[in-house]
Design a protein around this motif. Structure first.
Motif, PDB file in Angstrom:
ATOM      1  N   SER A 231     -87.874  -1.092 -18.445  1.00 45.75           N
ATOM      2  CA  SER A 231     -88.769  -0.007 -18.048  1.00 45.75           C
ATOM      3  C   SER A 231     -89.863   0.190 -19.096  1.00 45.75           C
ATOM      4  CB  SER A 231     -87.987   1.297 -17.852  1.00 45.75           C
ATOM      5  OG  SER A 231     -87.410   1.708 -19.069  1.00 45.75           O
ATOM      6  N   LEU A 232     -90.951   0.831 -18.631  1.00 41.71           N
ATOM      7  CA  LEU A 232     -92.123   1.070 -19.486  1.00 41.71           C
ATOM      8  C   LEU A 232     -92.829   2.315 -18.974  1.00 41.71           C
ATOM      9  CD1 LEU A 232     -94.195  -0.080 -21.607  1.00 41.71           C
ATOM     10  CD2 LEU A 232     -95.287  -1.245 -19.686  1.00 41.71           C
ATOM     11  N   SER A 233     -93.192   3.214 -19.891  1.00 43.77           N
ATOM     12  CA  SER A 233     -93.971   4.400 -19.516  1.00 43.77           C
ATOM     13  C   SER A 233     -95.303   4.363 -20.241  1.00 43.77           C
ATOM     14  CB  SER A 233     -93.221   5.680 -19.897  1.00 43.77           C
ATOM     15  OG  SER A 233     -92.089   5.855 -19.095  1.00 43.77           O
ATOM     16  N   VAL A 234     -96.363   4.672 -19.497  1.00 42.36           N
ATOM     17  CA  VAL A 234     -97.718   4.597 -20.049  1.00 42.36           C
ATOM     18  C   VAL A 234     -98.514   5.800 -19.543  1.00 42.36           C
ATOM     19  CG1 VAL A 234     -99.856   3.263 -19.932  1.00 42.36           C
ATOM     20  CG2 VAL A 234     -97.711   2.090 -20.212  1.00 42.36           C
ATOM     21  N   GLN A 235     -99.396   6.321 -20.361  1.00 41.61           N
ATOM     22  CA  GLN A 235    -100.276   7.405 -19.941  1.00 41.61           C
ATOM     23  C   GLN A 235    -101.370   6.862 -19.017  1.00 41.61           C
ATOM     24  OE1 GLN A 235     -98.460  10.556 -21.024  1.00 41.61           O
ATOM     25  NE2 GLN A 235    -100.586  10.877 -20.405  1.00 41.61           N
ATOM     26  N   GLU A 236    -101.729   7.662 -18.029  1.00 42.35           N
ATOM     27  CA  GLU A 236    -102.836   7.313 -17.139  1.00 42.35           C
ATOM     28  C   GLU A 236    -104.088   6.991 -17.961  1.00 42.35           C
ATOM     29  OE1 GLU A 236    -103.812  10.448 -14.443  1.00 42.35           O
ATOM     30  OE2 GLU A 236    -105.262   9.246 -13.320  1.00 42.35           O
ATOM     31  N   GLY A 237    -104.776   5.916 -17.577  1.00 48.16           N
ATOM     32  CA  GLY A 237    -106.006   5.537 -18.260  1.00 48.16           C
ATOM     33  C   GLY A 237    -105.799   4.542 -19.388  1.00 48.16           C
ATOM     34  N   ARG A 238    -104.540   4.440 -19.847  1.00 46.15           N
ATOM     35  CA  ARG A 238    -104.259   3.501 -20.943  1.00 46.15           C
ATOM     36  C   ARG A 238    -103.914   2.129 -20.383  1.00 46.15           C
ATOM     37  NH1 ARG A 238    -103.183   5.599 -26.143  1.00 46.15           N
ATOM     38  NH2 ARG A 238    -104.089   7.687 -26.257  1.00 46.15           N
ATOM     39  N   ILE A 239    -103.711   1.171 -21.284  1.00 49.31           N
ATOM     40  CA  ILE A 239    -103.346  -0.181 -20.877  1.00 49.31           C
ATOM     41  C   ILE A 239    -101.828  -0.286 -20.698  1.00 49.31           C
ATOM     42  CG2 ILE A 239    -103.258  -0.964 -23.272  1.00 49.31           C
ATOM     43  CD1 ILE A 239    -104.215  -3.720 -22.275  1.00 49.31           C
ATOM     44  N   SER A 240    -101.409  -0.949 -19.616  1.00 47.06           N
ATOM     45  CA  SER A 240     -99.998  -1.309 -19.431  1.00 47.06           C
ATOM     46  C   SER A 240     -99.872  -2.804 -19.685  1.00 47.06           C
ATOM     47  CB  SER A 240     -99.535  -1.015 -18.006  1.00 47.06           C
ATOM     48  OG  SER A 240     -99.561   0.353 -17.712  1.00 47.06           O
ATOM     49  N   ILE A 241     -98.881  -3.190 -20.474  1.00 48.75           N
ATOM     50  CA  ILE A 241     -98.634  -4.609 -20.749  1.00 48.75           C
ATOM     51  C   ILE A 241     -97.192  -4.921 -20.383  1.00 48.75           C
ATOM     52  CG2 ILE A 241     -98.577  -6.438 -22.473  1.00 48.75           C
ATOM     53  CD1 ILE A 241    -100.669  -4.864 -24.063  1.00 48.75           C
TER      54      ILE A 241
END
Lengths: 113, 113
Positions: B10-20
């Motif tokens: 799993s991975l959590s990312v803020q909206e607008g940031r990059i997901s890798i």
């Protein structure tokens, strides 16, 4: 747009029953596939077919068989359903030739009680 | 033996940031790689692919990078949007042979608004 249709979204069957999962594609694709998806295990290939009446075993064929009598239809058969076959089953198709993405149906969630 | 591995469940990312999202493979014969996105109760949908003759492929907000020497590929999503929240699977195949696709175990991406 490619359409891959799986006949049932949800199925509940009893242990020992013979179960048929049906899949139809409308894009004249040569290749058809059956996968199952389980938590933590990803998608695992059960069987695939690259032509009518042709089939090859995938990574987990035990307890399953398949039938491809017509190009557009690929059936997965559970000869005697068991509780460890409770899973999400996904059918996919692709055209002949390498480097072609798979097109998936929406899946059949099978519960064996 | 898992030939295609996604080591982050799993991975959590803020909206607008990059997901890798990352994927590793062990079979050096793999020469075609794909990423799929899957929402609950739906089949996986094809996102982007790359062949081994390239090291990068871009489609809008999605870019896939391939490092053949490290047997590693990654999917970059920029900028990330809440609608990107889904499970992402990488898959690999050999172009010579029967076109079997081997899938990883998936990474669940959550984009936080």
């Amino acid at each position: 747009d490619v359409k891959v249709t799986q006949s049932s979204r949800y199925l509940v069957k009893r242990t020992g029953e013979k179960v048929f999962l049906e899949c139809v594609q409308d894009m004249d694709h040569e290749n058809m596939f059956w996968y199952r998806q389980d938590p933590g295990l990803g998608l695992r290939l059960i069987y695939f077919s690259y032509d009518v009446k042709m089939k090859e075993k995938g990574d987990i064929p035990e307890g399953y068989s398949v039938s491809r009598e017509k190009k557009e239809r690929f059936s997965l058969i559970l000869e005697s359903a068991s509780t460890n076959q409770t899973s999400m089953y996904l059918c996919a198709s692709s055209p002949l030739g390498p480097s072609s993405p798979l097109h998936f149906g929406n899946g059949t969630r099978l519960t064996v009680t | 033996d898992q030939q295609v591995k996604q080591n982050s469940p799993s991975l959590s990312v803020q909206e607008g940031r990059i997901s890798i999202l990352n994927c590793d493979y062990t079979n050096s014969m793999f020469d075609y790689f794909l990423w799929y996105k899957k929402y609950p109760a739906e089949g996986p949908t094809f996102l982007i692919s790359i062949s081994s003759i390239k090291d990068k492929n871009e489609d809008g907000r999605f870019t896939v990078f391939l490092n053949k020497s490290a047997k590693h590929l990654s999917l970059h999503i920029v900028p990330s949007q809440p609608g990107d929240s889904a499970v992402y699977f990488c898959a690999a195949s050999e172009s010579i042979g029967t076109y079997k696709y081997i899938f990883g175990t998936g990474t669940r991406l959550k984009v936080l608004a």
